[in-house]
Design a protein around this motif. Structure first.
Motif, mmCIF file in Angstrom:
data_model
loop_
_atom_site.group_PDB
_atom_site.id
_atom_site.type_symbol
_atom_site.label_atom_id
_atom_site.label_comp_id
_atom_site.label_asym_id
_atom_site.label_seq_id
_atom_site.Cartn_x
_atom_site.Cartn_y
_atom_site.Cartn_z
ATOM 1 N N ALA A 61 0.954 9.490 2.878
ATOM 2 C CA ALA A 61 2.295 8.935 3.069
ATOM 3 C C ALA A 61 2.587 7.976 1.923
ATOM 4 N N ARG A 62 3.816 8.009 1.455
ATOM 5 C CA ARG A 62 4.269 7.121 0.378
ATOM 6 C C ARG A 62 5.691 6.649 0.713
ATOM 7 N N PHE A 63 6.041 5.515 0.157
ATOM 8 C CA PHE A 63 7.408 5.022 0.346
ATOM 9 C C PHE A 63 7.898 4.343 -0.911
ATOM 10 N N GLN A 64 9.207 4.332 -1.041
ATOM 11 C CA GLN A 64 9.906 3.543 -2.052
ATOM 12 C C GLN A 64 11.083 2.901 -1.342
ATOM 13 N N GLY A 65 11.532 1.794 -1.859
ATOM 14 C CA GLY A 65 12.696 1.181 -1.248
ATOM 15 C C GLY A 65 12.880 -0.251 -1.674
ATOM 16 N N GLU A 66 13.885 -0.824 -1.074
ATOM 17 C CA GLU A 66 14.238 -2.217 -1.303
ATOM 18 C C GLU A 66 14.494 -2.852 0.043
ATOM 19 N N GLY A 67 14.149 -4.125 0.146
ATOM 20 C CA GLY A 67 14.436 -4.807 1.391
ATOM 21 C C GLY A 67 13.688 -6.108 1.505
ATOM 22 N N THR B 236 12.845 5.302 1.233
ATOM 23 C CA THR B 236 12.603 6.732 1.095
ATOM 24 C C THR B 236 11.142 6.923 1.451
ATOM 25 N N LEU B 237 10.898 7.646 2.515
ATOM 26 C CA LEU B 237 9.547 7.898 2.990
ATOM 27 C C LEU B 237 9.192 9.344 2.721
ATOM 28 N N ARG C 60 0.857 -1.175 0.000
ATOM 29 C CA ARG C 60 0.000 0.000 0.000
ATOM 30 C C ARG C 60 0.898 1.231 0.000
ATOM 31 N N ASN C 61 0.508 2.240 -0.730
ATOM 32 C CA ASN C 61 1.172 3.548 -0.695
ATOM 33 C C ASN C 61 2.601 3.532 -1.225
ATOM 34 N N ARG C 62 2.905 2.619 -2.120
ATOM 35 C CA ARG C 62 4.233 2.591 -2.725
ATOM 36 C C ARG C 62 4.259 3.640 -3.826
ATOM 37 N N GLY C 63 5.305 4.439 -3.848
ATOM 38 C CA GLY C 63 5.436 5.475 -4.852
ATOM 39 C C GLY C 63 6.005 6.734 -4.242
ATOM 40 N N SER D 66 10.933 -8.870 3.239
ATOM 41 C CA SER D 66 9.478 -8.833 3.370
ATOM 42 C C SER D 66 9.048 -8.112 4.645
ATOM 43 N N ILE D 67 9.794 -8.253 5.713
ATOM 44 C CA ILE D 67 9.429 -7.594 6.965
ATOM 45 C C ILE D 67 9.570 -6.085 6.831
ATOM 46 N N SER D 68 10.656 -5.625 6.270
ATOM 47 C CA SER D 68 10.893 -4.194 6.109
ATOM 48 C C SER D 68 9.838 -3.543 5.225
ATOM 49 N N LEU D 69 9.587 -4.116 4.075
ATOM 50 C CA LEU D 69 8.642 -3.511 3.134
ATOM 51 C C LEU D 69 7.193 -3.675 3.591
ATOM 52 N N SER D 70 6.873 -4.771 4.242
ATOM 53 C CA SER D 70 5.527 -4.943 4.793
ATOM 54 C C SER D 70 5.272 -3.924 5.893
ATOM 55 N N SER D 71 6.260 -3.719 6.729
ATOM 56 C CA SER D 71 6.124 -2.746 7.809
ATOM 57 C C SER D 71 5.916 -1.343 7.245
ATOM 58 N N ALA D 72 6.644 -1.003 6.172
ATOM 59 C CA ALA D 72 6.478 0.307 5.532
ATOM 60 C C ALA D 72 5.073 0.447 4.961
ATOM 61 N N SER D 73 4.573 -0.598 4.342
ATOM 62 C CA SER D 73 3.219 -0.582 3.786
ATOM 63 C C SER D 73 2.192 -0.377 4.894
ATOM 64 N N MET D 74 2.331 -1.131 5.971
ATOM 65 C CA MET D 74 1.397 -1.019 7.088
ATOM 66 C C MET D 74 1.480 0.351 7.752
#
Length: 143
Positions: free
Chosen positions: A56-62, A43-44, A19-22, A64-72
Motif C-alpha cells: 500500500a502507498r499513499f500521496q496527499g496533502e493534509g 491518493t491511495l 511510511r509508504n509514501r509514494g 498531521s492527523i490525516s497524513l499520520s493516519s494514512a501512514s499508519m
C-alpha cells in the motif's frame, strides 16, 4: 512521559516520517478522496493479489492527523487478507466513535483521542475510507 505526550509523539513521527509514501508503477487499485471541510487529499494505491493486500502507498496533502493516519493505515494493512483489512477499517471507525478496540498495530491507538474532536474525525478516517472503497471495488472481496 504521559500517555497523551506519547501519542502526540507517535502521530508526529508518522507525519514527519511517513511510511509508504509514494506511488506504484503499473497495476494497482487507486482511490482519490478528499475532505473538503479541511482540505485533506489522498491518493491511495493498493496492490492486492489472491485476496491479500500485498502493498500500500499513499500521496496527499493534509493535516498531521490525516497524513499520520494514512501512514499508519498503509503499514497496518500490508500482508492482511482483504476481509481483515476491512475489519480493521470498521474497528477504526468504532474507535473514532469512542469505542474500545484492539489493533495488532499499536501505533493506531495514538489516534484514539481524535474522537474528542468531532471536526477532526474526518481527517483521521480519510485514508481508511479510501482503503475501504478500494477493497470494495475489487471483485474478490468476501464479506
Amino acid at each position: 512521559m504521559e500517555l497523551d505526550d506519547l501519542y502526540r509523539r507517535v502521530i508526529m513521527d508518522h507525519y514527519k516520517n511517513p511510511r509508504n509514501r509514494g506511488s506504484f508503477e503499473g497495476d494497482a487499485v487507486t482511490v482519490n478522496l478528499n475532505n473538503p471541510s479541511c482540505g485533506d487529499r489522498i491518493t491511495l494505491q493498493l496492490k492486492v493479489e489472491d485476496g491479500v493486500v500485498q502493498d500500500a502507498r499513499f500521496q496527499g496533502e493534509g493535516c498531521s492527523i490525516s497524513l499520520s493516519s494514512a501512514s499508519m493505515m498503509t503499514d497496518a494493512v500490508k500482508g492482511k487478507r482483504m476481509e481483515d483489512a476491512l475489519r480493521m477499517a470498521e474497528n477504526f471507525s468504532c474507535m473514532m466513535r469512542g469505542q474500545d478496540v484492539d489493533f495488532d498495530y499499536d501505533d493506531l491507538e495514538a489516534l484514539s483521542g481524535v474522537n474528542k474532536f468531532p471536526a477532526r474525525i474526518k481527517c483521521a478516517t480519510l485514508a481508511w475510507n479510501a482503503m475501504r472503497k478500494g477493497l470494495e471495488q475489487k471483485p474478490d472481496v468476501k464479506e
